[in-house]
Scaffold this motif. Structure first.
Motif, PDB file in Angstrom:
ATOM      1  N   TYR A  13       0.812  -1.215   0.000  1.00  0.00           N
ATOM      2  CA  TYR A  13       0.000   0.000   0.000  1.00  0.00           C
ATOM      3  C   TYR A  13       0.851   1.273   0.000  1.00  0.00           C
ATOM      4  CZ  TYR A  13      -4.316   2.611   0.501  1.00  0.00           C
ATOM      5  OH  TYR A  13      -5.379   3.451   0.264  1.00  0.00           O
TER       6      TYR A  13
ATOM      7  N   LEU B 262      -4.110  12.814   7.614  1.00  0.00           N
ATOM      8  CA  LEU B 262      -4.678  11.556   8.106  1.00  0.00           C
ATOM      9  C   LEU B 262      -6.161  11.452   7.783  1.00  0.00           C
ATOM     10  CD1 LEU B 262      -4.321   8.935   9.685  1.00  0.00           C
ATOM     11  CD2 LEU B 262      -4.789  10.209  11.788  1.00  0.00           C
ATOM     12  N   GLN B 263      -6.902  12.537   7.968  1.00  0.00           N
ATOM     13  CA  GLN B 263      -8.331  12.531   7.653  1.00  0.00           C
ATOM     14  C   GLN B 263      -8.576  12.320   6.167  1.00  0.00           C
ATOM     15  OE1 GLN B 263      -9.316  16.370   9.382  1.00  0.00           O
ATOM     16  NE2 GLN B 263     -10.386  15.391  11.104  1.00  0.00           N
ATOM     17  N   THR B 264      -7.741  12.937   5.346  1.00  0.00           N
ATOM     18  CA  THR B 264      -7.873  12.768   3.894  1.00  0.00           C
ATOM     19  C   THR B 264      -7.634  11.312   3.506  1.00  0.00           C
ATOM     20  OG1 THR B 264      -7.086  15.030   3.531  1.00  0.00           O
ATOM     21  CG2 THR B 264      -7.022  13.517   1.658  1.00  0.00           C
ATOM     22  N   PHE B 265      -6.645  10.698   4.159  1.00  0.00           N
ATOM     23  CA  PHE B 265      -6.345   9.304   3.851  1.00  0.00           C
ATOM     24  C   PHE B 265      -7.474   8.380   4.296  1.00  0.00           C
ATOM     25  CE2 PHE B 265      -4.632   5.230   5.380  1.00  0.00           C
ATOM     26  CZ  PHE B 265      -4.183   4.710   4.173  1.00  0.00           C
ATOM     27  N   LEU B 266      -7.963   8.587   5.533  1.00  0.00           N
ATOM     28  CA  LEU B 266      -8.963   7.678   6.098  1.00  0.00           C
ATOM     29  C   LEU B 266     -10.336   7.849   5.453  1.00  0.00           C
ATOM     30  CD1 LEU B 266      -8.062   7.822   9.905  1.00  0.00           C
ATOM     31  CD2 LEU B 266      -7.515   6.014   8.265  1.00  0.00           C
ATOM     32  N   ARG B 267     -10.694   9.077   5.056  1.00  0.00           N
ATOM     33  CA  ARG B 267     -12.045   9.335   4.558  1.00  0.00           C
ATOM     34  C   ARG B 267     -12.140   9.434   3.038  1.00  0.00           C
ATOM     35  NH1 ARG B 267     -14.808  13.614   8.861  1.00  0.00           N
ATOM     36  NH2 ARG B 267     -14.283  12.437  10.765  1.00  0.00           N
TER      37      ARG B 267
ATOM     38  N   MET C 229      -8.474   5.925   1.346  1.00  0.00           N
ATOM     39  CA  MET C 229      -8.706   4.527   1.741  1.00  0.00           C
ATOM     40  C   MET C 229     -10.038   3.975   1.217  1.00  0.00           C
ATOM     41  SD  MET C 229      -7.713   1.770   3.311  1.00  0.00           S
ATOM     42  CE  MET C 229      -6.420   2.159   4.501  1.00  0.00           C
ATOM     43  N   PRO C 230     -11.159   4.676   1.407  1.00  0.00           N
ATOM     44  CA  PRO C 230     -12.424   4.123   0.870  1.00  0.00           C
ATOM     45  C   PRO C 230     -12.407   3.945  -0.641  1.00  0.00           C
ATOM     46  CG  PRO C 230     -12.870   5.841   2.489  1.00  0.00           C
ATOM     47  CD  PRO C 230     -11.406   5.899   2.208  1.00  0.00           C
TER      48      PRO C 230
END
Length: 271
Positions: free
Chosen positions: A74, A180-185, A188-189
């Protein structure tokens, strides 16, 4: 229209000869005994202690190998997706190049590296360090699986990440989202189709392999793939071997169902 149908002829012949007919033979042998009578006894052979142990170990090593491939692939896929086209194409080419070599030769190379008098122990001896028992261990099998199947995890994830519209990421950051928020929301999705495809493309061959476990694990470690190979080649028992193969097809069908659910557009499998 007729010309298109003619062009599909060679593919249909190839699919029937090397996919459909062999599968039908496996089903036939798996559901019959040597007297050609219908039976489920071949499928029930998976419940013997030896076969359950081989299946459990194969599932465990496949899970660990798939997890390691995901952790390694990843970040690499993200780095590649952020490069320009020429740079990423060159790096992806480097990853694909080893796949052009026969997997048996690649595994034999690792056998020479890991064996008792192999390259790694020779280097350790040169620095007066104790030799390590690397070959014929589960760790050697995991290493061989990761090495052979890592590109199959990188490519689908990279393919999905490279198609994410950069404007979506920029918009998220303009609205105050952290990295981090950009990656998680966002990232990643949107990359889930590639992750599911990569997991499937690594887990299934890891589960069914017998060459890697045979060369790097020796006769001390038997996976379910080795058991099936022995039934066909050493025991000449095609019925039991086919029955065990049908059991493994359950995992393959489940993997195909996951891809159909999470990667409906084929984003993770179109390289």
């Amino acid at each position: 229209m007729k010309s298109r149908k003619l062009l599909t002829g060679p593919y249909l012949f190839w699919a029937a000869s090397f996919i459909i007919i062999p599968l039908l033979m496996i089903v036939y042998y798996g559901l019959t005994n040597k007297e050609r009578n219908f039976t489920l006894q071949n499928l029930a052979q998976i419940t013997t202690p030896e076969n359950l142990k081989a299946l459990g170990l194969a599932l465990l090593l496949s899970f660990i190998s798939t997890l390691i491939c995901l952790v390694l692939a990843y970040p690499l896929a993200m780095i590649l997706s952020e490069k320009n086209v020429n740079q990423s194409s060159f790096i992806v080419l480097i990853f694909i190049l080893p796949m052009w070599m026969n997997s048996l030769l690649r595994t034999l190379a690792w056998q020479n590296l890991l064996e008792k008098n192999g390259v790694i122990n020779l280097i350790l001896g040169f620095f007066h360090l104790p030799a390590q028992t690397l070959i014929n261990t589960p760790y050697a099998i995991i290493l061989g699986m990761v090495y052979n199947f890592l590109p199959f995890m990188v490519l689908p994830i990279y393919n999905v990440l490279s198609k994410i519209d950069k404007d979506v990421i920029f918009a998220a950051r303009d609205l105050g989202a952290s990295t981090l928020q950009t990656f998680l929301r966002i990232i990643m999705p949107l990359s889930i189709p590639g992750i599911i495809s990569g997991i499937t493309m690594v887990f299934v061959p890891s589960l069914t392999t017998f060459v890697i476990s045979d060369l790097l694990g020796g006769s001390k470690i038997l996976l379910i793939g080795n058991v099936i190979e022995q039934e066909f080649k050493q025991g000449s028992n095609w019925n039991v071997g086919s029955g065990l193969s049908l059991v493994l097809m359950i995992f393959i069908i489940a993997s195909m169902a996951l891809i159909a659910k999470y990667d409906k557009d084929g984003e993770g499998t179109a390289f």
